[in-house]
Design an enzyme around this catalytic site. Structure first.
Site, PDB file in Angstrom:
ATOM      1  N   ASP A   1       0.791  -1.250   0.000  1.00  0.00           N
ATOM      2  CA  ASP A   1       0.000   0.000   0.000  1.00  0.00           C
ATOM      3  C   ASP A   1       0.820   1.295   0.000  1.00  0.00           C
ATOM      4  O   ASP A   1       0.439   2.271   0.673  1.00  0.00           O
ATOM      5  CB  ASP A   1      -0.978   0.006   1.186  1.00  0.00           C
ATOM      6  CG  ASP A   1      -1.977  -1.138   1.142  1.00  0.00           C
ATOM      7  OD1 ASP A   1      -1.913  -1.942   0.192  1.00  0.00           O
ATOM      8  OD2 ASP A   1      -2.818  -1.235   2.060  1.00  0.00           O
TER       9      ASP A   1
ATOM     10  N   LYS B   1      -6.619  -4.728  -3.068  1.00  0.00           N
ATOM     11  CA  LYS B   1      -7.231  -5.479  -1.969  1.00  0.00           C
ATOM     12  C   LYS B   1      -8.278  -4.616  -1.270  1.00  0.00           C
ATOM     13  O   LYS B   1      -8.003  -3.471  -0.915  1.00  0.00           O
ATOM     14  CB  LYS B   1      -6.158  -5.959  -0.984  1.00  0.00           C
ATOM     15  CG  LYS B   1      -5.329  -4.844  -0.346  1.00  0.00           C
ATOM     16  CD  LYS B   1      -4.297  -5.453   0.596  1.00  0.00           C
ATOM     17  CE  LYS B   1      -3.536  -4.415   1.374  1.00  0.00           C
ATOM     18  NZ  LYS B   1      -4.313  -3.447   2.133  1.00  0.00           N
TER      19      LYS B   1
ATOM     20  N   CYS C   1      -2.146  -2.452   7.723  1.00  0.00           N
ATOM     21  CA  CYS C   1      -2.146  -3.369   6.580  1.00  0.00           C
ATOM     22  C   CYS C   1      -0.920  -4.269   6.532  1.00  0.00           C
ATOM     23  O   CYS C   1      -1.000  -5.404   6.061  1.00  0.00           O
ATOM     24  CB  CYS C   1      -2.300  -2.576   5.290  1.00  0.00           C
ATOM     25  SG  CYS C   1      -3.962  -1.883   5.132  1.00  0.00           S
TER      26      CYS C   1
HETATM   27  N1  TIU Z   1      -2.680   0.343   4.261  1.00  0.00           N
HETATM   28  C1  TIU Z   1      -3.130   0.578   5.504  1.00  0.00           C
HETATM   29  O1  TIU Z   1      -2.408   0.393   6.475  1.00  0.00           O
HETATM   30  N2  TIU Z   1      -4.430   1.096   5.633  1.00  0.00           N
HETATM   31  C2  TIU Z   1      -4.818   1.915   6.661  1.00  0.00           C
HETATM   32  O2  TIU Z   1      -5.983   2.331   6.723  1.00  0.00           O
HETATM   33  N3  TIU Z   1      -3.873   2.265   7.590  1.00  0.00           N
HETATM   34  C3  TIU Z   1      -4.013   3.148   8.621  1.00  0.00           C
HETATM   35  O3  TIU Z   1      -3.085   3.227   9.429  1.00  0.00           O
HETATM   36  N4  TIU Z   1      -5.082   3.900   8.697  1.00  0.00           N
END
Ligand code: TIU
Length: 226
Positions: free
Chosen positions: A24, A129, A162
């Site tokens: 991500d 995802k 994530c």
């Molecule tokens: N990619 C991921 O970690 N999504 C989140 O929403 N992370 C947060 O820390 N908010």
């Protein structure tokens, strides 16, 4: 096997069965005006790891090892996004609403793209995802099995959301997991540290942790052969 000095004890990396997973590293989390920002986070912290993640990706590419990129992304009609996820957090903008980089966490929008410095190249797998974990509703486990992957090296954001969710899911599916600790970041200093502590505690209950330099130093003899 290539042995990498790691915590809680050395990690044996299987060079023909290892893939890198970059979680991500998309504009929605790293740049102002995206989803991370909408939740009230200071996104500047995350940008700082881009050079380290780039170095890790370059290391894998130089070895010819697979690189997998994920994005947290929903379909434009949000049919893969539970209402509870849209409502959560009282954000300034909700998932699917339009911000400075387009609709938040929606596939194809400018904010949903991986940051330019880490852009995937031809032949690399990109997984969209709908969840925090990389296996939920993605078919990734089947793809990794068909590739013969047994070892996963992790990087990306955020460490406790994530990245940790994906690493735990991978651990339950039998993968040997290593987190590159300077190639991951959280909006919260304490949460990154706690996540790393949780991973390595109890003899590596979730996996191993090492800095990029340890991985690169362990690969030098391999590199000399190619
Ligand atoms: N990619 C991921 O970690 N999504 C989140 O929403 N992370 C947060 O820390 N908010």
């Amino acid at each position: 096997m290539i042995t990498i000095p790691a915590r809680p004890y050395p990690y044996d990396l299987d060079p023909v069965h290892t893939a890198l997973v970059v979680i991500d590293m998309q504009r929605d989390f790293i740049e102002p005006g995206g989803f991370g920002d909408s939740l009230g986070n200071d996104v500047a912290r995350l940008e700082a790891i881009i050079p380290t993640v780039a170095g890790l990706i370059a290391t894998f590419r130089s070895q010819g090892w697979p690189v997998i990129h994920t994005r947290e992304a929903h379909r434009p009609d949000l049919s893969d996004c539970p209402p509870s996820k849209i409502a959560r957090g009282n954000p300034s903008l909700h998932i699917g609403e339009t911000g400075a980089m387009g609709r938040l966490l929606v596939t194809g929008e400018p904010g949903n793209q991986i940051v330019a410095a880490l852009a995937p190249i031809d032949g690399e797998i990109v997984i969209d995802k709908p969840g925090k974990g990389m296996f939920w509703a993605t078919g990734l486990h089947e793809r990794l099995k068909s590739m013969g992957i047994t070892h996963l090296v992790f990087a990306g954001v955020t460490t406790e959301v994530c990245v940790q969710t994906s690493m735990r899911e991978a651990n339950d599916r039998g993968y040997e997991c290593l987190l590159v600790e300077d190639a991951t970041e959280s909006y919260f200093v304490a949460f990154k540290a706690a996540t790393i502590d949780m991973i390595v505690a109890q003899g590596g209950i979730v996996g191993w942790v090492a800095p990029l330099a340890a991985l690169q130093a362990a690969l030098i003899p391999e590199t000399a052969h190619v």
